[in-house]
Design a protein around this motif. Sequence first.
Motif, PDB file in Angstrom:
ATOM      1  N   UNK A 186       0.922  -0.912  -0.155  1.00  0.00           N
ATOM      2  CA  UNK A 186      -0.124   0.060   0.067  1.00  0.00           C
ATOM      3  C   UNK A 186       1.146   1.221   0.067  1.00  0.00           C
ATOM      4  N   UNK A 187       1.985   1.239   0.806  1.00  0.00           N
ATOM      5  CA  UNK A 187       3.061   2.463   0.544  1.00  0.00           C
ATOM      6  C   UNK A 187       4.201   2.819  -0.330  1.00  0.00           C
ATOM      7  N   UNK A 188       3.975   1.566  -1.111  1.00  0.00           N
ATOM      8  CA  UNK A 188       4.572   1.524  -2.750  1.00  0.00           C
ATOM      9  C   UNK A 188       3.699   2.304  -3.619  1.00  0.00           C
ATOM     10  N   UNK A 189       2.712   1.762  -3.449  1.00  0.00           N
ATOM     11  CA  UNK A 189       1.171   1.783  -4.107  1.00  0.00           C
ATOM     12  C   UNK A 189       0.977   4.089  -4.415  1.00  0.00           C
ATOM     13  N   UNK A 190       1.015   4.112  -2.879  1.00  0.00           N
ATOM     14  CA  UNK A 190       1.257   5.333  -2.844  1.00  0.00           C
ATOM     15  C   UNK A 190       2.629   6.278  -3.628  1.00  0.00           C
ATOM     16  N   UNK A 191       3.215   5.774  -3.540  1.00  0.00           N
ATOM     17  CA  UNK A 191       4.571   6.420  -4.225  1.00  0.00           C
ATOM     18  C   UNK A 191       4.728   6.246  -5.296  1.00  0.00           C
ATOM     19  N   UNK A 192       4.056   5.595  -6.188  1.00  0.00           N
ATOM     20  CA  UNK A 192       4.063   4.932  -7.697  1.00  0.00           C
ATOM     21  C   UNK A 192       3.025   4.974  -8.254  1.00  0.00           C
ATOM     22  N   UNK A 193       2.113   3.510  -8.130  1.00  0.00           N
ATOM     23  CA  UNK A 193       1.241   3.738  -9.734  1.00  0.00           C
ATOM     24  C   UNK A 193       0.181   4.911  -9.267  1.00  0.00           C
ATOM     25  N   UNK A 205      -8.240   7.273  -8.152  1.00  0.00           N
ATOM     26  CA  UNK A 205      -7.690   6.160  -7.464  1.00  0.00           C
ATOM     27  C   UNK A 205      -8.700   4.884  -6.858  1.00  0.00           C
ATOM     28  N   UNK A 206      -9.068   5.754  -5.129  1.00  0.00           N
ATOM     29  CA  UNK A 206     -10.335   4.868  -4.477  1.00  0.00           C
ATOM     30  C   UNK A 206     -11.172   4.563  -5.177  1.00  0.00           C
ATOM     31  N   UNK A 207     -11.741   4.473  -6.379  1.00  0.00           N
ATOM     32  CA  UNK A 207     -12.315   3.733  -7.100  1.00  0.00           C
ATOM     33  C   UNK A 207     -11.507   2.753  -7.878  1.00  0.00           C
ATOM     34  N   UNK A 208     -10.658   2.538  -8.542  1.00  0.00           N
ATOM     35  CA  UNK A 208      -9.835   2.303  -9.202  1.00  0.00           C
ATOM     36  C   UNK A 208      -9.029   1.107  -8.345  1.00  0.00           C
ATOM     37  N   UNK A 209      -8.629   1.225  -7.223  1.00  0.00           N
ATOM     38  CA  UNK A 209      -7.771   0.027  -6.910  1.00  0.00           C
ATOM     39  C   UNK A 209      -8.551  -0.603  -5.952  1.00  0.00           C
ATOM     40  N   UNK A 210      -9.961  -0.435  -5.691  1.00  0.00           N
ATOM     41  CA  UNK A 210     -11.364  -1.401  -5.629  1.00  0.00           C
ATOM     42  C   UNK A 210     -11.433  -2.395  -6.589  1.00  0.00           C
ATOM     43  N   UNK A 211     -11.563  -1.923  -7.611  1.00  0.00           N
ATOM     44  CA  UNK A 211     -12.023  -2.399  -8.980  1.00  0.00           C
ATOM     45  C   UNK A 211     -11.077  -3.536  -9.657  1.00  0.00           C
TER      46      UNK A 211
END
Length: 258
Positions: A186-193, A205-211
């Motif tokens: 989760x932390x790595x995603x904050x810095x990248x994607x 992103x809050x929608x896309x990550x869930x889906x």
Amino acid sequence: MTYHAYAHRLPAPISKILFGDRERFGKVPDVNDPSWQEWLKRDYDFYIANQRTSVGMTVNRAGYRIVASSNIANKEVLEIGPGAIEHIEHWPGKPNHWTNYDIRADLLEVAGKRIAPTGVPHAEVLAEPGSNKLPFADASFDAVFTFYALEHIYPLDDHLCEIERILRPGGQLVGSIPCEGGLAWGAGRMLTSRRWLRKHTTIDPDRLICWEHPNFADYILDRLDAKFDRETVRFWPLVLPLIDANLVSSFIFRKRGS
């Protein structure tokens, strides 16, 4: 052995920053949502920018090493979501036949071109959108490969039942998943994607990550344990079996009844 990811169990105001707002948006995409429609047009751009760069490729390649411990020499193998078959360098021997299975024809073409120079006979099979059934006969394959795919599939149990059905007794399920739901991922995603999406798209992103990632790593490993016999589960970059401290989990499971 049971594995747990604790980060996704943090209070909602924190966990939704790392793993999307699942209480609000759920796990099934809203096909009419503008973020989802834009994602369908930009997912390949995202893949090239985030999975084919130094950091993304390093993470992915760590998972491919599990292939060296598989048993595919002279076997019938199916790969679900093959991508560019980056694990070829780790093959412990040549399979008898290879089948690529994907929902996208362009990606199947990439996979076919990558495997052709090996001389292994191969076939590309296009998936039917929305189908939970695999278009293969019972006990068709000695091994099924699935790298960075199980986190995307919902509902997962239906898909695992299909994999079990098409595997021969004693056949192997070989693959890797991201440590989704863990703190490091989760932390790595904050810095990248997440940054890439904010900079290059209007996707939320809050929608896309869930889906895109409806399944957390601990849930996937639990369901694999329930359905198959475990041969090995590994973690990277730490050896310790802690989802929260790692980025990738690789595995080999075996169909019961061998």
